[in-house]
Design a protein around this motif. Structure first.
Motif, PDB file in Angstrom:
ATOM      1  N   PRO A  11      17.147  62.779  38.325  1.00  0.00           N
ATOM      2  CA  PRO A  11      17.081  63.726  39.443  1.00  0.00           C
ATOM      3  C   PRO A  11      18.326  63.625  40.332  1.00  0.00           C
ATOM      4  CG  PRO A  11      15.801  61.775  39.955  1.00  0.00           C
ATOM      5  CD  PRO A  11      16.433  61.534  38.606  1.00  0.00           C
ATOM      6  N   VAL A  36      24.786  65.506  39.395  1.00  0.00           N
ATOM      7  CA  VAL A  36      24.296  64.380  38.598  1.00  0.00           C
ATOM      8  C   VAL A  36      25.213  63.163  38.742  1.00  0.00           C
ATOM      9  CG1 VAL A  36      25.367  64.918  36.363  1.00  0.00           C
ATOM     10  CG2 VAL A  36      23.091  63.860  36.428  1.00  0.00           C
ATOM     11  N   SER A  37      26.392  63.350  39.287  1.00  0.00           N
ATOM     12  CA  SER A  37      27.225  62.174  39.590  1.00  0.00           C
ATOM     13  C   SER A  37      26.541  61.251  40.599  1.00  0.00           C
ATOM     14  CB  SER A  37      28.609  62.608  40.113  1.00  0.00           C
ATOM     15  OG  SER A  37      28.485  63.416  41.248  1.00  0.00           O
ATOM     16  N   GLN A  38      25.570  61.772  41.333  1.00  0.00           N
ATOM     17  CA  GLN A  38      24.881  60.933  42.332  1.00  0.00           C
ATOM     18  C   GLN A  38      24.194  59.725  41.714  1.00  0.00           C
ATOM     19  OE1 GLN A  38      22.246  63.600  44.452  1.00  0.00           O
ATOM     20  NE2 GLN A  38      23.885  64.360  45.759  1.00  0.00           N
ATOM     21  N   VAL A  39      23.567  59.906  40.544  1.00  0.00           N
ATOM     22  CA  VAL A  39      22.834  58.761  39.999  1.00  0.00           C
ATOM     23  C   VAL A  39      23.787  57.635  39.593  1.00  0.00           C
ATOM     24  CG1 VAL A  39      20.762  60.026  39.326  1.00  0.00           C
ATOM     25  CG2 VAL A  39      22.610  59.725  37.639  1.00  0.00           C
ATOM     26  N   GLY A  78      29.811  60.448  34.029  1.00  0.00           N
ATOM     27  CA  GLY A  78      29.665  60.837  35.433  1.00  0.00           C
ATOM     28  C   GLY A  78      30.980  61.298  36.037  1.00  0.00           C
ATOM     29  N   ILE A 112      20.016  56.613  32.493  1.00  0.00           N
ATOM     30  CA  ILE A 112      19.486  56.605  33.859  1.00  0.00           C
ATOM     31  C   ILE A 112      18.457  57.717  34.024  1.00  0.00           C
ATOM     32  CG2 ILE A 112      20.058  56.830  36.301  1.00  0.00           C
ATOM     33  CD1 ILE A 112      23.040  56.181  35.408  1.00  0.00           C
ATOM     34  N   LYS A 113      17.262  57.338  34.458  1.00  0.00           N
ATOM     35  CA  LYS A 113      16.293  58.357  34.846  1.00  0.00           C
ATOM     36  C   LYS A 113      16.169  58.293  36.370  1.00  0.00           C
ATOM     37  CE  LYS A 113      11.558  59.934  34.175  1.00  0.00           C
ATOM     38  NZ  LYS A 113      10.714  59.299  35.188  1.00  0.00           N
ATOM     39  N   ASP A 114      15.195  57.587  36.888  1.00  0.00           N
ATOM     40  CA  ASP A 114      15.018  57.600  38.344  1.00  0.00           C
ATOM     41  C   ASP A 114      14.855  56.199  38.927  1.00  0.00           C
ATOM     42  OD1 ASP A 114      12.561  57.032  37.324  1.00  0.00           O
ATOM     43  OD2 ASP A 114      11.494  58.686  38.284  1.00  0.00           O
ATOM     44  N   LYS A 115      15.300  55.176  38.212  1.00  0.00           N
ATOM     45  CA  LYS A 115      15.128  53.814  38.710  1.00  0.00           C
ATOM     46  C   LYS A 115      16.481  53.182  39.046  1.00  0.00           C
ATOM     47  CE  LYS A 115      10.641  53.256  38.110  1.00  0.00           C
ATOM     48  NZ  LYS A 115      10.364  54.711  37.982  1.00  0.00           N
ATOM     49  N   PRO A 116      16.567  52.525  40.205  1.00  0.00           N
ATOM     50  CA  PRO A 116      17.785  51.766  40.524  1.00  0.00           C
ATOM     51  C   PRO A 116      17.774  50.480  39.689  1.00  0.00           C
ATOM     52  CG  PRO A 116      16.469  52.241  42.513  1.00  0.00           C
ATOM     53  CD  PRO A 116      15.596  52.499  41.330  1.00  0.00           C
ATOM     54  N   SER A 170      24.475  55.827  42.746  1.00  0.00           N
ATOM     55  CA  SER A 170      23.270  55.079  43.100  1.00  0.00           C
ATOM     56  C   SER A 170      23.165  53.797  42.286  1.00  0.00           C
ATOM     57  CB  SER A 170      22.028  55.948  42.853  1.00  0.00           C
ATOM     58  OG  SER A 170      22.006  57.034  43.747  1.00  0.00           O
ATOM     59  N   GLU A 171      23.458  53.869  40.992  1.00  0.00           N
ATOM     60  CA  GLU A 171      23.342  52.670  40.157  1.00  0.00           C
ATOM     61  C   GLU A 171      24.388  51.625  40.545  1.00  0.00           C
ATOM     62  OE1 GLU A 171      20.799  52.071  38.714  1.00  0.00           O
ATOM     63  OE2 GLU A 171      19.995  53.759  37.585  1.00  0.00           O
TER      64      GLU A 171
END
Lengths: 370, 370
Positions: free
Chosen positions: A208, A224-227, A254, A175-179, A230-231
């Motif tokens: 991020p 970093v658990s946020q991404v 995560g 995961i970088k910054d894309k859903p 988000s996914e």
């Protein structure tokens, strides 16, 4: 009754009475090792141009041994996970692991989208290197098909190319910054289903947080658990699981304490706003319980009582799969990371059954202590 | 024993046996209403240039009534919160509220950083308008000093200018994309402490999630709790509470189910990585328990048992403060939002005591049912 042996590994195994699958183990390639596996036209970018992976994580102060366990680094300076023998000794043998799922290093999905052809080719080289140097070397090692998510057609081709290898059990996206729920990525999921592979998602060093990159590494590593949240939200509300009902996704590295909040909040918002996403037919928490799993590392120390409450809050004991994250600095030991005294049934689920049910291609497990 | 009256409000109040503080109520200014309060040099940007607040939230499909409760919109088309009489009737009288803390609309901290002088001036106009049209009109209404966080010196001046108003109980920062723990913002916190004000933080419509703005409003509204976690982490690891031991912060409109994860993960990461932030002297969860509070809305439906577990997980029943978020579409009724059957002691804490202890300038409460 199982007799305890004088061999320490056998004793611990006997005392354990269950199998063990590690769902997050990072083997590591030197870029130069990939050159022979690259199509000739791409080789010079590594040998002559000195290409290095894009990296934007703006921190230099990590843990004491850098990002590795100090004892997992090689005497010649190579990073942890570079050497099969050491990995075998420190992980597979030490904990008598049935299967370890290799999650790699160098995943193009966590890099910038630019120059996609090179990165897609590099993932092919990586996968071939992984098969030859790791999967073919130890029956306990299972693989991840690395792909370049920024080139979904190329990613699907790569999954079709190596996904049928009997020891490849998942495709992985860093995961970088894309859903990743966006239909742009769906050919990748279609290829996973077609090849009977699970889909792993792992954060990259380029992921991020909601407010970007804060001032300290400890902030990034807390947030970093946020991404992962988000996914999951992106997959659920974009209808990925309605479109691919066979797809299983596992969120790797995560942790899992965010899951009750994720489920509860997603459900509430779905109840209130579902008119916007009429293709989502069930409660998000039901979708998550059916399709999404969470590798345990990095665990947070907690009492057994709280751990059991957390599992209960998820209304399922099938969601969490044990992982060590070997060879990284915050490695979780199978003997110590989770609370002591867990009910046997839950232990079995977390240490191997849940993983077995996530990975359709998981080979048979040994009969232990039965 | 309190006699039940035939007046419905009085009966509910009598049945309630406790006070009620609403920590999130959005009054709303028309831009044209602010013009008389602006210094003359700035007026033409509204009257002639048609300035409008920067807005980047890329969604047009919200709830049925737009962002307001349908019944809170005015017959002439003005949005909810525009009219004191309607707010009084639907909120203050309907629920017999002791005090409602106005959290406003139009907060420069949630806008882009550009043109800071105009935005700082606009916040002064907003505060003067708030005092005249709301705070001076009903003793139950308490105010928030709105400031422009992108101009910390100007923000501190504004807090000094109106923060001594007896009914101003907090300064408020709307969250866009900046971690507010950065020392750049510390003059604002110093001004809060100097003026005996709490600091409220509220997300803005310009707040991103970890992966930016996804495809659907429901995704954004599920994930917007992330910026609250991010701000708490930023304040804690940047040592804001070590520097300002009197500072109390309240996170408004993020809900509260993320708090156990936030505490647990922050503690674990602090244990492992605290060498990076030697100025942080205590466990993050201890710092949060002492300094940070969470307004309850938007609540997620849950059983009483889970709610009590969640409070227990936080190791404190002093963290949550009730809020309605009137007049927005996901308004939480004091009678219905939280689980029924809560222990009286906890109810009192959530409905008024915790808020009373957060806001140093909170006026005395009525004696009720005692």
């Amino acid at each position: 009754m199982t007799q305890l042996s004088s061999d320490p590994v056998a004793s611990r195994q006997a005392a354990r009475h269950f199998n063990l699958i590690d769902t997050d183990v990072h083997e590591r390639a030197e870029l130069s090792a990939l050159v022979p596996y690259l199509e000739p036209m791409w080789r010079k970018y590594i040998t002559d141009f000195g290409w290095q992976p894009d990296r934007i994580l703006p921190y230099t102060q990590y843990a004491a041994g850098g990002l590795d366990r100090l004892d997992a680094r090689l005497p010649d300076g190579r990073p942890g996970g570079s050497d099969y023998e050491l990995l075998r000794q420190q992980l597979l043998d030490e904990f008598d692991i049935d299967y370890a799922i290799l999650t790699g290093w160098l995943d193009a999905s966590g890099l910038h989208p630019g120059w996609p052809e090179f990165k897609t080719a590099l993932m092919s080289a990586y996968n071939d290197w992984q098969i030859e140097h790791w999967l073919n070397r130890d029956e306990r090692l299972l693989g991840s098909v690395h792909v370049n998510a920024h080139d979904p057609a190329g990613a699907a081709r790569e999954i079709d190319r190596v996904g049928s290898h009997p020891k490849m059990v998942q495709a992985i996206l860093y995961i970088k910054d894309k859903p990743f729920g966006d239909p742009y990525y769906h050919p990748i999921y279609e290829a996973c289903v077609r090849n009977n592979l699970a889909l792993g998602m792992h954060h990259s060093e380029n992921a991020p947080t909601a407010l970007g990159f804060h001032r300290y590494f400890v902030e990034w590593h807390t947030l970093v658990s946020q991404v992962f949240m988000s996914e999951v939200v992106s997959l659920v509300f974009n209808g990925v699981f309605d479109k691919y009902p066979e797809l299983k996704v596992i969120m790797i590295e995560g942790g899992f304490t965010y899951v009750p909040h994720l489920m509860s909040r997603s459900d509430q918002q779905y109840k209130e706003l579902r008119s916007e996403v009429p293709w989502v037919k069930r409660m998000p928490s039901d979708i998550i319980r059916e399709h999404v799993r969470f590798a345990s590392q990095p665990t947070e120390e907690m009492s057994l009582e709280r751990f059991l409450q957390l599992v209960e809050w998820c209304d399922s004991d099938e969601l969490f799969c044990f992982s060590t994250d070997y060879p990284h600095w915050d490695f979780d030991s199978p003997w110590e990371a989770l609370p002591q005294g867990m009910p046997e049934d839950l232990k079995r689920k977390i240490f191997y059954e849940n993983a077995k049910n996530t990975y359709a291609k998981m080979p048979a497990l040994r009969a232990i202590g039965q």
